[in-house]
Scaffold this active site. Structure first.
Site, PDB file in Angstrom:
ATOM      1  N   LYS A 276       0.849  -1.229  -0.054  1.00 37.15           N
ATOM      2  CA  LYS A 276       0.120   0.113  -0.015  1.00 37.15           C
ATOM      3  C   LYS A 276       0.987   1.186  -0.042  1.00 37.15           C
ATOM      4  O   LYS A 276       1.886   1.282   0.268  1.00 37.15           O
ATOM      5  CB  LYS A 276      -0.901   0.110   1.268  1.00 37.15           C
ATOM      6  CG  LYS A 276      -1.929  -0.886   1.353  1.00 37.15           C
ATOM      7  CD  LYS A 276      -2.974  -0.989   2.564  1.00 37.15           C
ATOM      8  CE  LYS A 276      -4.158  -1.729   2.625  1.00 37.15           C
ATOM      9  NZ  LYS A 276      -4.920  -1.599   1.492  1.00 37.15           N
ATOM     10  N   ARG A 350     -10.283 -11.667   2.182  1.00 44.11           N
ATOM     11  CA  ARG A 350     -11.300 -12.487   1.845  1.00 44.11           C
ATOM     12  C   ARG A 350     -10.383 -13.883   1.944  1.00 44.11           C
ATOM     13  O   ARG A 350     -11.138 -14.740   1.845  1.00 44.11           O
ATOM     14  CB  ARG A 350     -11.710 -12.223   0.181  1.00 44.11           C
ATOM     15  CG  ARG A 350     -10.499 -12.086  -0.694  1.00 44.11           C
ATOM     16  CD  ARG A 350     -10.825 -11.443  -1.964  1.00 44.11           C
ATOM     17  NE  ARG A 350     -10.621  -9.929  -1.760  1.00 44.11           N
ATOM     18  CZ  ARG A 350     -11.275  -8.981  -2.666  1.00 44.11           C
ATOM     19  NH1 ARG A 350     -11.303  -9.510  -3.962  1.00 44.11           N
ATOM     20  NH2 ARG A 350     -11.077  -7.672  -2.541  1.00 44.11           N
TER      21      ARG A 350
HETATM   22  N1  BES Z   1      -8.233  -3.741   4.489  1.00 46.60           N
HETATM   23  C1  BES Z   1      -8.393  -3.176   3.128  1.00 46.60           C
HETATM   24  C2  BES Z   1      -9.544  -2.507   2.982  1.00 46.60           C
HETATM   25  C3  BES Z   1      -9.678  -1.179   3.800  1.00 46.60           C
HETATM   26  C4  BES Z   1      -9.520   0.015   2.910  1.00 46.60           C
HETATM   27  C5  BES Z   1     -10.320  -1.049   4.804  1.00 46.60           C
HETATM   28  C6  BES Z   1      -9.504   1.143   3.596  1.00 46.60           C
HETATM   29  C7  BES Z   1     -10.534   0.116   5.425  1.00 46.60           C
HETATM   30  C8  BES Z   1     -10.062   1.389   4.988  1.00 46.60           C
HETATM   31  C9  BES Z   1      -8.424  -4.584   2.277  1.00 46.60           C
HETATM   32  O1  BES Z   1      -7.670  -5.645   2.695  1.00 46.60           O
HETATM   33  C10 BES Z   1      -7.814  -4.171   0.908  1.00 46.60           C
HETATM   34  O2  BES Z   1      -6.709  -3.683   0.865  1.00 46.60           O
HETATM   35  N2  BES Z   1      -8.406  -4.289  -0.227  1.00 46.60           N
HETATM   36  C11 BES Z   1      -8.231  -3.582  -1.585  1.00 46.60           C
HETATM   37  C12 BES Z   1      -8.826  -4.745  -2.471  1.00 46.60           C
HETATM   38  C13 BES Z   1      -8.079  -4.523  -3.960  1.00 46.60           C
HETATM   39  C14 BES Z   1      -6.935  -4.686  -3.782  1.00 46.60           C
HETATM   40  C15 BES Z   1      -8.896  -5.590  -4.801  1.00 46.60           C
HETATM   41  C16 BES Z   1      -9.058  -2.285  -1.685  1.00 46.60           C
HETATM   42  O3  BES Z   1      -9.826  -2.027  -1.256  1.00 46.60           O
HETATM   43  O4  BES Z   1      -8.195  -1.546  -2.446  1.00 46.60           O
HETATM   44 MN    MN Z   2      -5.490  -5.293   2.153  1.00 50.32          MN
END
Ligand code: BES
Ligand code: MN
Ligand code: ZN
Length: 499
Positions: A276, A350
């Site tokens: 990230k 997931r």
């Molecule tokens: N934990 C994150 C989602 C999230 C984002 C929670 C902001 C709270 C605040 C999750 O694991 C994630 O990174 N999801 C990605 C999925 C994508 C790679 C398909 C996302 O939402 O960008």
């Molecule tokens: Mn994630």
């Protein structure tokens, strides 16, 4: 802060809170305060825009003729529209209105209200509950905070004509608040303190309340074939864990199937090799929010001795990039036997839930399973911080969740599932891939989970937008909200408790 109940009488010192109905109709106690202060209450109302509407407040300082330091008037709106939630909000407002004034004691004059649907005891209990919820503070790491920056309020007294019944009514609400406090603590703790093993240890403490708690380590999960969950944790020096909590509130002879709650517990989500961006990454300490809710919920249910059989399962991992971390392109085999091509290591929640859901259904055959997860950023784009996303294969369960959510003001909004979305996670080399592309990100994540629940009634709550808040609300101070604890506690009360 101590919360207690005492008999209704005009307080002689400290702060007093009294209620006013729509059109500035004074409750008996507000009228008594007006008399004791030679009309200062009515004058204060006249000198302001206060109309007794829901949520309005006006305060009086050192009113002459009385020894009180402050009087806070809170509007409740129309008597017939007063709900338990409105009273909880009023309790929160009473706390917030006095907490930082320098005063240490507050008495709320909780009169019975003509024309209201709630009994005096429940009015008093809900005010206390709201104040308790609002008074939460996570301050254990502030070592140099000056006394005058901290709340001064030490005693919150609720004065009622039905003290004994109010105490009784409050006793189970207080247990729900204990669960909410635990969840807020867990999501607020930093990720160097809360990691899979330490979080499992916190869950283990529920044993004291009669919850059966079992912790699975990596060896056991490997033996069970949980390749999806283990793949996420393999880049971390912290060992992944799964915690299985059981509250059996019904006698064995009842032979009732349990209801099940499953939580995503990513104690820190760096994204893994699909790293990230740095800005705001600290938010990912609360990526264990789903598991925090399940643990807090189990505490609430066990604390109030809910007459239901409930299973709580949380999958705990830390998503880190290192030499042993999972790569984009890896293929893992889940406990269900289905294979998954990892195309983005940041779509990890997931993967954790795939094994946690399969395990829960396989082992407990529950009446239904509800999972909670801070699963997608896309749900924040869609619903903001107002609603959690709801995805389900069951209309009945969806309706029950929507209703409970409205009742406790933890609202959920159902989004669609369908074959066309399911196709978006087809893989060229494995049974599925872990991302669906840019479109419908929250739905494809839900479709992914759906592949692991079979025919069991199931609902997924995407709580990414509602787990952490940036502003104070009447019963939820900014920070960890514990959204989901009261919702699911109410779901259990409404439909799954006997007697
Ligand atoms: N934990 C994150 C989602 C999230 C984002 C929670 C902001 C709270 C605040 C999750 O694991 C994630 O990174 N999801 C990605 C999925 C994508 C790679 C398909 C996302 O939402 O960008
Ligand atoms: Mn994630
Ligand atoms: Zn995550």
């Amino acid at each position: 802060m101590k919360i207690n109940f005492a008999n209704l009488a005009l307080p002689q010192a400290g702060a007093a809170v009294a209620f006013v109905l729509d059109g500035n109709k004074l409750t008996a106690s507000a009228a008594a305060l007006d008399k004791a202060t030679k009309g200062a209450v009515k004058r204060a109302i006249k000198a302001s825009r206060f109309k007794g509407k829901k949520g309005q407040t006006v305060s009086l300082l050192a009113p002459s003729g009385s020894k009180l330091d402050r009087i806070l008037l809170i509007g409740l709106g129309k008597a017939k529209d007063i709900t338990d939630m409105a009273l909880q909000r009023a309790g929160g407002a009473a706390y917030a209105g006095i907490a930082n004034t320098g005063l240490t004691a507050l008495s709320v004059l909780a009169d019975g209200i003509d024309g209201a649907k709630l009994k005096p005891a429940d009015i008093a209990a809900n005010i206390a509950f709201g104040a308790n919820l609002r008074a939460y503070r996570f301050d254990k790491y502030r070592t140099t905070e000056k006394a005058d920056a901290k709340p001064s309020l030490k005693t919150f007294k609720v004065l009622s004509k039905e003290t004994a019944a109010a105490k009784r009514s409050y006793s189970s609400l207080a247990k729900v608040a204990d669960g909410v406090y635990l969840t807020r603590d867990l999501v607020s703790e930093p990720p160097n303190v809360i990691y899979p093993e330490s979080l499992a240890k916190r869950a283990k403490e529920l044993t004291k309340l009669g919850v059966k708690v079992q912790v699975l380590g990596e060896m056991q999960m490997k033996r069970l074939g949980m390749g999806a969950l283990l793949g996420v944790g393999q880049g971390s020096v912290r060992e992944s864990q799964m915690v299985v909590m059981e509250w059996n509130g019904l006698p064995k002879s009842a032979k009732e199937k349990p209801v099940a709650f499953v939580g995503k517990g990513v104690t820190f989500d760096t994204g893994g090799i699909s790293l990230k961006p740095g800005a705001g990454m600290d938010d990912m300490k609360w990526d264990m929010g789903g598991s925090g809710v399940v643990i807090g919920l189990m505490k609430a249910l066990a604390g109030r001795k809910a007459k239901a059989n409930v299973v709580g399962v949380v999958g705990l991992v830390e998503n880190m990039p290192d030499g042993n971390a999972q790569r984009p392109g890896d293929i893992v085999t889940s406990m269900s036997g289905q294979t998954i091509e990892i195309l983005n290591t940041d779509a990890e929640g997931r993967l954790v839930l795939a094994d946690a859901l399969h395990y829960t259904i396989d082992r407990f055959d529950p009446k239904f399973v509800v999972n909670l997860a801070t699963l997608t950023g896309a749900i924040i784009v869609a619903l903001g911080t107002e609603h959690a996303g709801l995805f389900s294969n069951s209309d009945q369960l969806s309706e029950r969740l929507s209703k409970a959510g409205e009742q406790v003001e933890e609202k959920v909004w159902r989004l669609p599932l369908g074959d066309a979305y399911d196709k978006m996670i087809k893989s060229n080399v494995a049974d599925m891939q872990n991302i669906g592309g840019r479109n419908a990100g929250s739905i494809t994540a839900a479709q992914f989970l759906k592949r692991f629940v079979g025919k069991t009634p199931w609902a997924h709550l995407d709580i990414a937008g509602v787990t952490w808040s940036k502003a104070d609300a009447p019963t939820v101070p900014k920070g960890g909200t514990a959204f989901g604890v009261r919702l699911l506690d109410r779901l259990v009360t409404n439909h799954y408790e006997k007697g």
